[in-house]
Structure formats: structure tokens, C-alpha cells
Design a protein around this motif. Structure first.
Motif, PDB file in Angstrom:
ATOM      1  N   GLU A 274       0.943  -1.001  -0.135  1.00 55.93           N
ATOM      2  CA  GLU A 274       0.057  -0.045  -0.208  1.00 55.93           C
ATOM      3  C   GLU A 274       1.001   1.284   0.152  1.00 55.93           C
TER       4      GLU A 274
ATOM      5  N   ASN B 123       2.471   1.715  -3.367  1.00 60.58           N
ATOM      6  CA  ASN B 123       1.698   2.059  -4.168  1.00 60.58           C
ATOM      7  C   ASN B 123       1.393   3.724  -4.126  1.00 60.58           C
ATOM      8  N   ASP B 124       1.137   4.043  -3.015  1.00 57.78           N
ATOM      9  CA  ASP B 124       0.857   5.560  -2.643  1.00 57.78           C
ATOM     10  C   ASP B 124       2.012   6.385  -3.168  1.00 57.78           C
TER      11      ASP B 124
ATOM     12  N   PHE C  96       4.123   5.905  -5.349  1.00 58.02           N
ATOM     13  CA  PHE C  96       4.163   5.925  -6.859  1.00 58.02           C
ATOM     14  C   PHE C  96       3.016   6.731  -7.572  1.00 58.02           C
ATOM     15  N   GLN C  97       1.903   6.652  -6.744  1.00 59.99           N
ATOM     16  CA  GLN C  97       0.858   7.604  -7.085  1.00 59.99           C
ATOM     17  C   GLN C  97       0.733   8.933  -7.020  1.00 59.99           C
ATOM     18  N   GLU C  98       1.572   9.252  -5.909  1.00 62.22           N
ATOM     19  CA  GLU C  98       1.990  10.686  -5.785  1.00 62.22           C
ATOM     20  C   GLU C  98       3.241  11.161  -6.671  1.00 62.22           C
TER      21      GLU C  98
ATOM     22  N   GLU D 266       3.302  10.056  -9.699  1.00 59.43           N
ATOM     23  CA  GLU D 266       2.643  10.187 -10.917  1.00 59.43           C
ATOM     24  C   GLU D 266       1.735  11.560 -10.947  1.00 59.43           C
ATOM     25  N   ALA D 267       1.118  11.974  -9.862  1.00 58.33           N
ATOM     26  CA  ALA D 267       0.403  13.195  -9.780  1.00 58.33           C
ATOM     27  C   ALA D 267       1.325  14.477  -9.959  1.00 58.33           C
TER      28      ALA D 267
ATOM     29  N   GLU E 227       2.287  14.625 -13.810  1.00 57.61           N
ATOM     30  CA  GLU E 227       0.993  15.022 -14.445  1.00 57.61           C
ATOM     31  C   GLU E 227       0.724  16.419 -14.406  1.00 57.61           C
TER      32      GLU E 227
ATOM     33  N   ASN F 181      -0.634  19.699  -0.190  1.00 56.80           N
ATOM     34  CA  ASN F 181      -0.833  18.243  -0.658  1.00 56.80           C
ATOM     35  C   ASN F 181       0.128  17.581   0.226  1.00 56.80           C
TER      36      ASN F 181
ATOM     37  N   ARG G 130      -0.232  14.585   1.417  1.00 56.28           N
ATOM     38  CA  ARG G 130       0.412  13.227   1.060  1.00 56.28           C
ATOM     39  C   ARG G 130       1.661  13.254   0.475  1.00 56.28           C
TER      40      ARG G 130
END
Length: 127
Positions: free
Chosen positions: A54, A57-58, A60-62, A64-65, A68, A123, A125
Motif C-alpha cells: 500500500e 503504491n501510494d 508511485f501514485q504521488e 505520478e501526480a 502530471e 498536498n 500526502r
């Protein structure tokens, strides 16, 4: 035998950071190992008991954000007086690459300041 085939990525045990704070011997030692690994190999392997799927994944999600975000926002992170720091893209030798270079030292700012620059609305996170 080719020397490249004998290279092995450094393994850095980050579980030793439990309770360590910046400026302590353990922290400084691990920070040096990370810096040396990045300078020599550009990456390293991490040993830790804290990295859950988890959390992975968090992270890599951040990231990616971050990538982007619009280019004009990413260009806010401009550090002209320090080589390899700041946001870069469209380099002649790698036109499809974009990168953020951050040289963190205790006096150079924090990841929180960087996040506030990229996301002025906040942000937490990311950091």
C-alpha cells in the motif's frame, strides 16, 4: 567476463532508521550510503520491514501526480544556481525525458516546501 555483468546494486538497510533523526550518526551513515549509491549507480536496493504494498503504491501514485502537473507549474521549481537541481525537460540528448533534481541538505529547504510550491492549495500526502 564483462565488468558490467559483475556489477551488483548496493543494498541499503533502511530499517536501521527506526528512531534516528537527521544529524545523528546512523542517519548520516545511511544518507552517505544513499548518496554514494545514487552517484555511482543511479539507484539502489532497499531492505526495510516498513514498506508495505500500500505504501509503495501510494508513493508511485504521488509521483505520478507530480509528473502530471502542467509544465508551467513544474517550471516553478527552477534552481538556476545549482547544477542538476530543479525541473528539466526537452534536453537535446534525451528530448522525451523530464526530471526533478533535488539536492536535499538541512539548509536547502524541505520536501514540504517543494510540495507547497507545486500544490499551493496543499498536498500533505506528497510529503
Amino acid at each position: 567476463m564483462d565488468s558490467i555483468s559483475t556489477l551488483k546494486l548496493p543494498l541499503i538497510d533502511l530499517s536501521k532508521l527506526d528512531g534516528s533523526k537527521p544529524g545523528t550518526g546512523q542517519w548520516d551513515s545511511l544518507q552517505s550510503q544513499v548518496r554514494e549509491a545514487l552517484e555511482e549507480f543511479g539507484c539502489f536496493e532497499v531492505l526495510t520491514d516498513k514498506m508495505t504494498l500500500e505504501f509503495h503504491n501510494d508513493v508511485f501514485q504521488e509521483l505520478e501526480a507530480l509528473l502530471e502537473l502542467p509544465i508551467d507549474v513544474k517550471c516553478r521549481f527552477n534552481v538556476p544556481d545549482k547544477p542538476h537541481n530543479g525541473y528539466s525537460r526537452n534536453l537535446p540528448h534525451s528530448p522525451l525525458q523530464e526530471a526533478f533534481g533535488m539536492n536535499y541538505t538541512p539548509n536547502s529547504g524541505s520536501i514540504e516546501e517543494f510540495a507547497n510550491l507545486m500544490w499551493p492549495e496543499g498536498n500533505t500526502r506528497f510529503w
